[in-house]
Design a protein around this motif. Structure first.
Motif, PDB file in Angstrom:
ATOM      1  N   LEU A  32      12.457 -34.509  13.997  1.00  0.00           N
ATOM      2  CA  LEU A  32      12.987 -33.992  15.249  1.00  0.00           C
ATOM      3  C   LEU A  32      11.815 -33.602  16.137  1.00  0.00           C
ATOM      4  CD1 LEU A  32      15.349 -32.816  17.009  1.00  0.00           C
ATOM      5  CD2 LEU A  32      14.971 -30.665  15.780  1.00  0.00           C
ATOM      6  N   HIS A  39       9.215 -31.820  13.873  1.00  0.00           N
ATOM      7  CA  HIS A  39       9.732 -30.973  12.796  1.00  0.00           C
ATOM      8  C   HIS A  39      10.361 -31.876  11.737  1.00  0.00           C
ATOM      9  CE1 HIS A  39       9.464 -27.117  15.005  1.00  0.00           C
ATOM     10  NE2 HIS A  39       9.584 -27.910  16.057  1.00  0.00           N
ATOM     11  N   THR A  87      16.598 -24.640  16.376  1.00  0.00           N
ATOM     12  CA  THR A  87      15.779 -25.739  15.857  1.00  0.00           C
ATOM     13  C   THR A  87      16.259 -26.156  14.472  1.00  0.00           C
ATOM     14  OG1 THR A  87      13.868 -25.035  17.152  1.00  0.00           O
ATOM     15  CG2 THR A  87      13.429 -26.462  15.253  1.00  0.00           C
ATOM     16  N   LEU A  91      17.662 -29.823  13.571  1.00  0.00           N
ATOM     17  CA  LEU A  91      17.018 -30.609  12.530  1.00  0.00           C
ATOM     18  C   LEU A  91      18.032 -31.058  11.485  1.00  0.00           C
ATOM     19  CD1 LEU A  91      14.458 -31.801  11.362  1.00  0.00           C
ATOM     20  CD2 LEU A  91      13.995 -29.601  10.299  1.00  0.00           C
ATOM     21  N   ARG A  95      19.178 -35.271  10.778  1.00  0.00           N
ATOM     22  CA  ARG A  95      18.933 -35.973   9.518  1.00  0.00           C
ATOM     23  C   ARG A  95      20.191 -36.701   9.082  1.00  0.00           C
ATOM     24  NH1 ARG A  95      16.826 -32.222   5.106  1.00  0.00           N
ATOM     25  NH2 ARG A  95      16.589 -34.197   4.027  1.00  0.00           N
ATOM     26  N   VAL A 105      10.581 -26.313   6.319  1.00  0.00           N
ATOM     27  CA  VAL A 105      10.380 -27.134   7.509  1.00  0.00           C
ATOM     28  C   VAL A 105       8.901 -27.122   7.823  1.00  0.00           C
ATOM     29  CG1 VAL A 105      10.848 -27.394   9.968  1.00  0.00           C
ATOM     30  CG2 VAL A 105      12.653 -26.592   8.437  1.00  0.00           C
ATOM     31  N   ARG A 107       5.866 -28.372  10.462  1.00  0.00           N
ATOM     32  CA  ARG A 107       5.689 -28.727  11.852  1.00  0.00           C
ATOM     33  C   ARG A 107       4.309 -29.351  12.021  1.00  0.00           C
ATOM     34  NH1 ARG A 107       5.524 -24.543  16.919  1.00  0.00           N
ATOM     35  NH2 ARG A 107       4.157 -25.796  18.180  1.00  0.00           N
TER      36      ARG A 107
END
Length: 111
Positions: A32, A39, A87, A91, A95, A105, A107
């Motif tokens: 994402l 992410h 966020t 995310l 998926r 997660v 980044r």
């Protein structure tokens, strides 16, 4: 067009990209693009990316959103983050093979 703009355009449309942590083979991961960073949720029974850890240098391979061919490889550094609720929800929904038990997660800050 400068690299940052090309990446922004491609990553806004990308559902996945290749991540290659230093010293490891590349893995295709659901991703994402948000707030200038990629992410990716990894761990648990979800996506596994051997060698990915906080502070590890990685190569991201991005495909063209129109031709789906190789567009660019960029170097980035993985950063473990605690995403905000918006966020995290984005995310999970991005998926295609998302699972409710994702536990981390990472980044990547794109230079």
């Amino acid at each position: 067009m400068e690299l940052a703009q090309v990446l922004d355009n491609a990553l806004r449309k990308a559902a996945a990209l290749w991540v290659r942590p230093a010293g490891h083979p590349p893995r295709l991961v659901w991703a994402l693009w948000r707030d200038g960073a990629v992410h990716v949720a990894v761990g648990g029974t979800g996506q596994v990316v051997p060698g990915l850890a906080d502070g590890v240098d990685c190569t991201l391979t991005v495909r063209s959103p129109t031709t789906h061919s190789h567009l660019v490889d960029v170097t980035a550094t993985a950063r473990l983050v605690d995403p905000d609720d918006d966020t995290a929800a984005a995310l999970r929904s991005a998926r295609l093979n998302g699972r409710p038990d994702w536990d981390s997660v990472y980044r990547w800050d794109i230079p």
